[in-house]
Design a protein around this motif. Structure first.
Motif, PDB file in Angstrom:
ATOM      1  N   ALA A 115       0.956  -1.062   0.113  1.00 36.87           N
ATOM      2  CA  ALA A 115      -0.032   0.267  -0.131  1.00 36.87           C
ATOM      3  C   ALA A 115       0.769   1.169   0.041  1.00 36.87           C
ATOM      4  O   ALA A 115       2.125   1.160   0.206  1.00 36.87           O
ATOM      5  N   THR A 116       0.285   2.319  -0.155  1.00 35.72           N
ATOM      6  CA  THR A 116       1.046   3.612  -0.477  1.00 35.72           C
ATOM      7  C   THR A 116       0.386   4.832   0.513  1.00 35.72           C
ATOM      8  O   THR A 116       1.053   5.973   0.568  1.00 35.72           O
ATOM      9  N   THR A 117      -0.134   4.267   1.532  1.00 36.92           N
ATOM     10  CA  THR A 117      -0.810   5.223   2.443  1.00 36.92           C
ATOM     11  C   THR A 117      -0.249   4.838   3.949  1.00 36.92           C
ATOM     12  O   THR A 117      -0.402   3.682   4.448  1.00 36.92           O
TER      13      THR A 117
ATOM     14  N   GLY B 131      -0.744   3.771   7.645  1.00 38.59           N
ATOM     15  CA  GLY B 131      -1.596   3.217   8.432  1.00 38.59           C
ATOM     16  C   GLY B 131      -1.851   1.900   7.515  1.00 38.59           C
ATOM     17  O   GLY B 131      -2.653   1.020   8.325  1.00 38.59           O
ATOM     18  N   ASP B 132      -1.819   1.904   6.167  1.00 34.07           N
ATOM     19  CA  ASP B 132      -2.183   0.743   5.460  1.00 34.07           C
ATOM     20  C   ASP B 132      -1.066  -0.368   5.682  1.00 34.07           C
ATOM     21  O   ASP B 132      -0.090  -0.079   6.590  1.00 34.07           O
ATOM     22  N   LYS B 133      -1.212  -1.416   4.923  1.00 32.13           N
ATOM     23  CA  LYS B 133      -0.388  -2.629   5.323  1.00 32.13           C
ATOM     24  C   LYS B 133       0.530  -2.936   4.027  1.00 32.13           C
ATOM     25  O   LYS B 133      -0.080  -2.799   2.805  1.00 32.13           O
TER      26      LYS B 133
ATOM     27  N   GLN C 252       2.780  -2.651   9.003  1.00 34.15           N
ATOM     28  CA  GLN C 252       1.990  -1.651   9.186  1.00 34.15           C
ATOM     29  C   GLN C 252       2.503  -0.428   8.506  1.00 34.15           C
ATOM     30  O   GLN C 252       4.070  -0.370   9.043  1.00 34.15           O
TER      31      GLN C 252
ATOM     32  N   TRP D 209       8.039   0.974   8.854  1.00 36.87           N
ATOM     33  CA  TRP D 209       7.222   0.078   8.988  1.00 36.87           C
ATOM     34  C   TRP D 209       7.250  -0.533  10.279  1.00 36.87           C
ATOM     35  O   TRP D 209       8.333  -0.718  11.069  1.00 36.87           O
TER      36      TRP D 209
END
Length: 155
Positions: A38-40, A42-44, A57, A69
């Motif tokens: 992911a590129t945001t 809070g995402d994984k 995360q 991360w």
């Protein structure tokens, strides 16, 4: 500091190094071709190495400066290990500092990956190999990522 740390002077701009460590295309080009990133914040991101995997995360994405991360799931499926999820709770940090001549100083830390971990020696060798692959990618355009085995389903 007794966790895994490595510093590399890379003949590439911080923007190029950031693309290699913060994007799915970049990470597939030097670490593992089997990943979903992911590129945001809070995402994984999930990284697979055959029967082994890690889920991270994303805690920080600062273009040209830092990627951080936090490992929330891991399986290091080695029979000799009593604990196959030692990475859980550790942090991986890529810090990028511009250097003269368009180069980048990479400070890489795997915070929490310490010599008392069963997997430390295996992981240390792995990081040394894959950080070399990262260096090759940003300097020559060609990394040496993990490539999953292709099985022949017609047999």
């Amino acid at each position: 500091m007794n966790h895994y740390h490595r510093q590399l002077l890379l003949a590439a701009s911080p923007a190029a190094v950031y693309q290699a460590v913060a994007t799915q295309h970049g990470l597939r080009s030097w670490w593992t071709q089997s990943c979903d990133v992911a590129t945001t914040v809070g995402d994984k991101a999930t990284f697979r190495f055959g029967e082994h995997h890690k889920v991270m995360q994303i805690n920080s994405l600062e273009p040209g400066r830092e990627v951080r991360w936090h490992c929330v799931e891991a399986l290091i499926n080695i029979d000799a290990f009593t604990r196959k999820d030692e990475w859980v709770g550790t942090d991986i940090v890529f810090r990028l500092t511009p250097q003269p001549g368009g180069k980048t100083l990479l400070d890489f830390d795997h915070i929490g990956l310490t010599p008392d971990f069963e997997c430390f020696e295996v992981c240390e060798r792995g990081w040394n190999q894959y950080l070399g692959s990262l260096q090759s990618l940003v300097e020559t355009g060609q990394g040496t990522p993990f490539i999953p085995e292709v099985t022949d389903c017609s047999a």
